[in-house]
Every structure is written in C-alpha cells, then in structure tokens.
Design a protein around this motif. Structure first.
Motif, PDB file in Angstrom:
ATOM      1  N   PRO A   4       2.412  13.918  32.209  1.00 49.54           N
ATOM      2  CA  PRO A   4       3.013  13.999  30.711  1.00 49.54           C
ATOM      3  C   PRO A   4       3.404  12.668  30.418  1.00 49.54           C
ATOM      4  CG  PRO A   4       4.657  14.995  32.310  1.00 49.54           C
ATOM      5  CD  PRO A   4       3.237  14.772  32.952  1.00 49.54           C
ATOM      6  N   ASP A   5       3.850  11.560  31.347  1.00 49.96           N
ATOM      7  CA  ASP A   5       4.194  10.273  31.132  1.00 49.96           C
ATOM      8  C   ASP A   5       3.847   9.318  31.947  1.00 49.96           C
ATOM      9  OD1 ASP A   5       6.216   9.887  33.195  1.00 49.96           O
ATOM     10  OD2 ASP A   5       7.625  10.989  31.929  1.00 49.96           O
ATOM     11  N   PRO A   6       3.910   7.850  31.798  1.00 48.88           N
ATOM     12  CA  PRO A   6       3.249   7.004  32.265  1.00 48.88           C
ATOM     13  C   PRO A   6       3.815   7.110  33.714  1.00 48.88           C
ATOM     14  CG  PRO A   6       4.060   5.798  30.364  1.00 48.88           C
ATOM     15  CD  PRO A   6       4.490   7.434  30.605  1.00 48.88           C
ATOM     16  N   ARG A   7       5.143   7.808  34.334  1.00 50.19           N
ATOM     17  CA  ARG A   7       5.690   7.641  35.543  1.00 50.19           C
ATOM     18  C   ARG A   7       5.039   8.744  36.280  1.00 50.19           C
ATOM     19  NH1 ARG A   7      11.702   7.876  34.471  1.00 50.19           N
ATOM     20  NH2 ARG A   7      10.584   9.742  33.228  1.00 50.19           N
ATOM     21  N   TRP A 352       6.114  21.599  38.361  1.00 47.55           N
ATOM     22  CA  TRP A 352       6.334  22.927  38.722  1.00 47.55           C
ATOM     23  C   TRP A 352       7.698  22.760  39.268  1.00 47.55           C
ATOM     24  CZ3 TRP A 352       1.513  24.849  41.535  1.00 47.55           C
ATOM     25  CH2 TRP A 352       0.558  25.229  40.722  1.00 47.55           C
ATOM     26  N   VAL A 353       8.223  21.678  40.126  1.00 49.21           N
ATOM     27  CA  VAL A 353       9.588  21.854  40.726  1.00 49.21           C
ATOM     28  C   VAL A 353      10.312  20.944  40.053  1.00 49.21           C
ATOM     29  CG1 VAL A 353      10.563  21.196  43.030  1.00 49.21           C
ATOM     30  CG2 VAL A 353       8.151  21.905  42.977  1.00 49.21           C
ATOM     31  N   PRO A 354      11.741  21.502  39.663  1.00 46.50           N
ATOM     32  CA  PRO A 354      12.772  20.740  39.080  1.00 46.50           C
ATOM     33  C   PRO A 354      13.482  20.035  39.835  1.00 46.50           C
ATOM     34  CG  PRO A 354      13.402  23.219  39.029  1.00 46.50           C
ATOM     35  CD  PRO A 354      12.047  23.016  39.823  1.00 46.50           C
ATOM     36  N   ALA A 355      13.186  18.970  40.363  1.00 49.70           N
ATOM     37  CA  ALA A 355      13.640  17.984  41.291  1.00 49.70           C
ATOM     38  C   ALA A 355      13.775  16.820  41.058  1.00 49.70           C
ATOM     39  CB  ALA A 355      13.473  18.511  42.852  1.00 49.70           C
ATOM     40  N   ARG A 356      14.745  15.886  41.717  1.00 50.60           N
ATOM     41  CA  ARG A 356      14.441  14.350  41.565  1.00 50.60           C
ATOM     42  C   ARG A 356      13.370  13.700  42.319  1.00 50.60           C
ATOM     43  NH1 ARG A 356      16.701   9.759  43.643  1.00 50.60           N
ATOM     44  NH2 ARG A 356      17.640  11.060  45.176  1.00 50.60           N
ATOM     45  N   PRO A 357      12.295  13.137  41.770  1.00 53.14           N
ATOM     46  CA  PRO A 357      11.319  12.324  42.555  1.00 53.14           C
ATOM     47  C   PRO A 357      11.892  11.240  43.257  1.00 53.14           C
ATOM     48  CG  PRO A 357      11.011  11.677  40.504  1.00 53.14           C
ATOM     49  CD  PRO A 357      12.153  12.980  40.370  1.00 53.14           C
ATOM     50  N   SER A 358      11.376  11.033  44.683  1.00 52.33           N
ATOM     51  CA  SER A 358      12.001   9.930  45.369  1.00 52.33           C
ATOM     52  C   SER A 358      11.172   8.407  45.121  1.00 52.33           C
ATOM     53  CB  SER A 358      11.853  10.010  46.882  1.00 52.33           C
ATOM     54  OG  SER A 358      10.325  10.608  47.172  1.00 52.33           O
ATOM     55  N   SER A 359      10.078   8.701  44.299  1.00 52.48           N
ATOM     56  CA  SER A 359       9.259   7.577  43.892  1.00 52.48           C
ATOM     57  C   SER A 359       8.578   7.929  42.524  1.00 52.48           C
ATOM     58  CB  SER A 359       8.261   7.014  45.146  1.00 52.48           C
ATOM     59  OG  SER A 359       7.523   8.191  45.189  1.00 52.48           O
ATOM     60  N   PRO A 360       8.202   6.787  41.970  1.00 55.06           N
ATOM     61  CA  PRO A 360       7.321   7.060  40.679  1.00 55.06           C
ATOM     62  C   PRO A 360       6.235   7.996  40.827  1.00 55.06           C
ATOM     63  CG  PRO A 360       8.184   4.736  40.707  1.00 55.06           C
ATOM     64  CD  PRO A 360       8.572   5.223  42.244  1.00 55.06           C
ATOM     65  N   VAL A 361       5.332   7.815  41.970  1.00 53.09           N
ATOM     66  CA  VAL A 361       4.167   8.501  42.262  1.00 53.09           C
ATOM     67  C   VAL A 361       4.485  10.042  42.239  1.00 53.09           C
ATOM     68  CG1 VAL A 361       3.028   6.510  43.097  1.00 53.09           C
ATOM     69  CG2 VAL A 361       4.272   8.226  44.580  1.00 53.09           C
ATOM     70  N   GLU A 362       5.717  10.604  42.223  1.00 52.00           N
ATOM     71  CA  GLU A 362       5.961  12.174  42.324  1.00 52.00           C
ATOM     72  C   GLU A 362       6.240  12.621  41.296  1.00 52.00           C
ATOM     73  OE1 GLU A 362       7.563  12.147  47.105  1.00 52.00           O
ATOM     74  OE2 GLU A 362       9.098  12.229  45.466  1.00 52.00           O
TER      75      GLU A 362
END
Length: 466
Positions: A4-7, A352-362
């Motif tokens: 949905p967005d560039p990240r 699907w998972v409402p959690a903070r990604p640990s890097s932009p590719v996640e």
C-alpha cells in the motif's frame, strides 16, 4: 500481499543453499586474522566506520594492511552501517566470526565466495543453538520465566510468544547481517555491480532490479545475507509463481513486492460471486504484483483500476498485466489507497499482522495499529457505488496471536458505516501451518483466511470525489 505505500515491501527470504564441496582456501593479499586468532586479536586489526555522508548514503570504513578504506553501505532492509569492521578470509573460523559479530564487530569477507556462504550457515547454526534458556528464580516453585528466544512456552500468552519470537528473529538477523561482502562497479553503468571474490556469481541483474540501472557507480559493502536475498528475489522474478486461479500462468514479482506464494487468498477472489455491476469497473487497492487485478479482468471485469504507492509495485503490476494479456483492462495508478470515484466492487488485501516492522521491507506483512486496514474500511463506503461490495481479504492469524480480536475487527467495520453480507473462508496451505516445530505453530494451525463481503449501510457518507 499487496503493497500500500512505498515502504510496504518485503524482500525474498535469504536463507542460502548449501555451498558446493570445493572449499579450498584462496590466497589473500589483505591482512586478516590467523586461523587461531581470537575475537580480540581481530578487533585490534579493525577500524571504526566513518559514519555517513548523509542519511541516504551512509558509509562504512575499515583498515587493510594499515591502509584505511571506505565504501558506500547498501541495505534495503534499513540496517544501520556497522560501527566496526575487520577483514576476514578463508582462514577465519566460524567460532571466531560468530564471537566478533556477537561483540558488534562486522566481518568484511575477502576469501572465497562459497566459503563465505558456508560460514554464514555455520554462524546461523550457532545463533540457533544459543537461544537463551528459561530462567527460574532461586527457590521458586512455579513455572520458569520465559526470556527472549524462548518461544512458545506453555505459560506464555500468544501475544508474548509472538513478540519474543520477533525479538529473537531480529537479533538473529542482526548477527547474521554482520558478515559483509564487497561490491565494485561493473564494466559499464548499466551492467550493475560485481562481487570481487573468487567463485562469486554474477549479481549485476539482481542488483539492477533492486536498485535500478546506473546506481552502482562506486564501491560498496553489503551484508551477504541481504545479497543472497537479492539473488533469491531475482530468481523468483525470473521464474515467476504459478497461479492456479489463472490457469497455472505465472505472476512475476519484482524485488520488494510481495510474491503471491500463498495462493489461498487468490482462490477466494476467484470463487466469490461478483456483485451486480462489477463487470463494468472494479478497484484493486494496494495491488502489489497486480495478481488480483489480473484475476478480476480474467473474470470478465471490463475495467480494473489498480492502485499502489510503491513505484516497484506499479511497474510490476503493469508488466504482469501485459504478460497475462489484460493490459487493456487493467489501469495501474499511483494513489494513496483509493482512486477517484466509486465502483461496484472494491478489493483490498492489506497486511495481516498489526505489529511494528523491524525494517522497511517488512511493511508488506506488518501494519502498525492496522493503519491500512483502518484506512480501507474508513474510506470504503465513500467509494462504493450504490449496492456495491467491498471485499476485504484478511487472515485471522492476528486474532490467534492475541494482537487483535474479532470484536475489534467487527467494531471497525461497524464504525465505518459498513455491514457484513457474507464471509468466505479457507485454510492455509503453506508448510508452516503443519510444522509443529514452528514457534507459532498453535496460531498458524488455527489460522483461517477470509474474504469479507462488505456493503455500505444506508446513509453512509458520500464520495468526496467525482
């Protein structure tokens, strides 16, 4: 999964395969620790990184033969440039390398490329063996206290197990990401870089696909683990993923665009009954590879507007539409979620998972506070034609992990002025759903992916666009 967005992109997993048996040492013209050198010995030969030219072009520094060197730091995963770097080659043992990275010192490889891959595998085995054990206070009689890396303990909540698992994954990735390889400019600007190591593969095409042509004009350093991810993504893009719902034809994912390897959500879109009027126009929100847009076109929708914010996803979707012969029906457009106007059918497959990604590719998998899900639901009624349907494709894995409840999801739907017409369910077919050794096995085994058929409640807000 859609981007949905560039990240919100994800790279291919970089596990690496077993190197071939030819592992003889290569001569080295640079200073490196001897076979018996300790981490402290190697550390003394290193030098601190030089920091960054600016936020976009960080640099890493090291010393070889008492001569200081610097190079550009490349990391699509967003990993910071290592502060300390030592040079290693085929004489370095896995134990010495693992000790160095555990102490925060990266190893820049100057030996044989296949030996570097074997070293990475050996380091991974050490990382997997050395997960912290469960701790028990002296004199305690209750269950032991779980610590990071001790996933799936019976006295943990699913959410705690998930967060500990994520923490252990991030720590493992950080350690393995400290084995580095050099990159040099290729023979011309469009050739992509090369790895100046013995028996190194041609990585030019993989790097060009990830970074663009001409973006390799200076020496650089990259994590071997991430380089393997670039190579793996290149192979996925070259071979493509067969999609049964498209008659077995293949969808080719660009680097950083989520590959539709989990095909159950595609099958749901293939099976759901099209609402009245949907054959005229439909929206595909966060199109990613464009697989759902192509499928809708194949189902007879005359015009599909597919949106995304990631330039890679937009190019990828256009290419796949052309490959699949539906380019005249699929309009790929850069947009933040919705295009202007209304449609009888609006489809979205958010992270699907409402959690903070640990890097932009996640960001393709992890969506902090369900931002895209909320944005889609909040804007859906205003972009549905009268009597139209919104198809929300969503796994309930987050519910089994204790990260979101079904009641919370239903509240979001109701608060957006929507009601549920129907729900189509399917079980996952990927290997981890049946792997009892997976730390999150209980949640994965119970997972259901659903297509929610939603419609606007009478009196929903009008569209803000023509």
């Amino acid at each position: 999964m859609h981007t949905p967005d560039p990240r919100r992109t994800t790279a291919a997993a970089a596990g690496g395969t077993t190197a071939d048996g030819d592992t003889g040492p290569a001569p080295s013209a640079v200073s490196a620790p001897s076979p018996g050198a300790t981490a402290g010995d190697a550390r003394a030969a290193g030098s601190p990184a030089t920091g960054a030219d600016d936020a976009a072009h960080p640099r890493v520094g090291w010393t070889e033969g008492e001569v200081p060197h610097t190079a550009r730091w490349r990391s699509e995963s967003g990993a910071p440039a290592p502060r300390r770097v030592v040079v290693g080659d085929d004489r370095m043992t896995a134990d010495a390398a693992y000790k160095l990275v555990c102490e925060g010192t990266a190893v820049l490889w100057r030996g044989d490329y296949h030996n570097a891959r074997q070293l990475l595998q050996a380091m991974a085995r050490r990382a997997d063996r050395k997960r912290p054990a469960r701790k028990r206070r002296r004199g305690a009689t209750g269950p032991a206290t779980p610590v990071a890396g001790d996933q799936g303990a019976p006295d943990e909540s699913p959410a705690r197990a998930f967060h500990l698992h994520r923490k252990a994954q991030a720590q493992r990735a950080r350690l393995l990401g400290m084995l580095l390889v050099p990159l040099e400019p290729g023979p011309d600007a469009d050739a992509g870089p090369r790895v100046p190591l013995r028996r190194a593969p041609d990585v030019g095409a993989a790097c060009r696909e990830a970074w663009g042509a001409g973006d390799a004009a200076e020496p650089a350093v990259i994590s071997l683990r991430e380089l393997l991810g670039l190579i793996g993504a290149h192979e996925w893009r070259r071979k493509g993923v067969p999609i049964p719902a498209l008659g077995g034809e293949r969808v080719h994912a660009y680097y950083g665009v989520f590959s539709p390897v989990r095909g159950e959500y595609v099958d749901l879109v293939a099976e759901a009954p099209l609402p009245a009027g949907a054959r005229e126009v439909a929206f595909d929100i966060g199109t990613g590879t464009g697989v759902l847009a192509a499928l809708l076109a194949r189902r007879g929708v005359r015009r599909v507007v597919a949106t995304d914010q990631d330039p890679r996803a937009l190019a990828c979707a256009r290419e796949n539409a052309a490959r699949l012969g539906v380019a005249e029906r699929v309009e790929v457009r850069a947009a933040d979620l919705f295009p202007p106007g209304r449609a009888p059918l609006v489809v979205c497959n958010p992270p699907w998972v409402p959690a903070r990604p640990s890097s932009p590719v996640e960001y393709a998998v992890y969506d902090p506070d369900s931002r895209m899900l909320r944005g889609f639901l909040d804007g859906l009624a205003a972009h549905l034609a009268p009597g139209g349907e919104g198809w929300l494709i969503l796994s309930d894995l987050a519910e089994h992990l204790g990260l979101r409840t079904r009641a919370e999801l239903l509240h979001l739907i109701d608060a957006a002025g929507l009601r549920v017409l129907d729900r189509l369910d399917t079980r996952p077919r990927h290997g981890r759903a049946t792997d009892p050794t997976d730390p999150l096995h209980a949640a994965r085994a119970a997972e259901v992916t659903s297509l929610w058929r939603l419609t606007a409640i009478s009196g929903a807000p009008p569209s803000d666009t023509a």
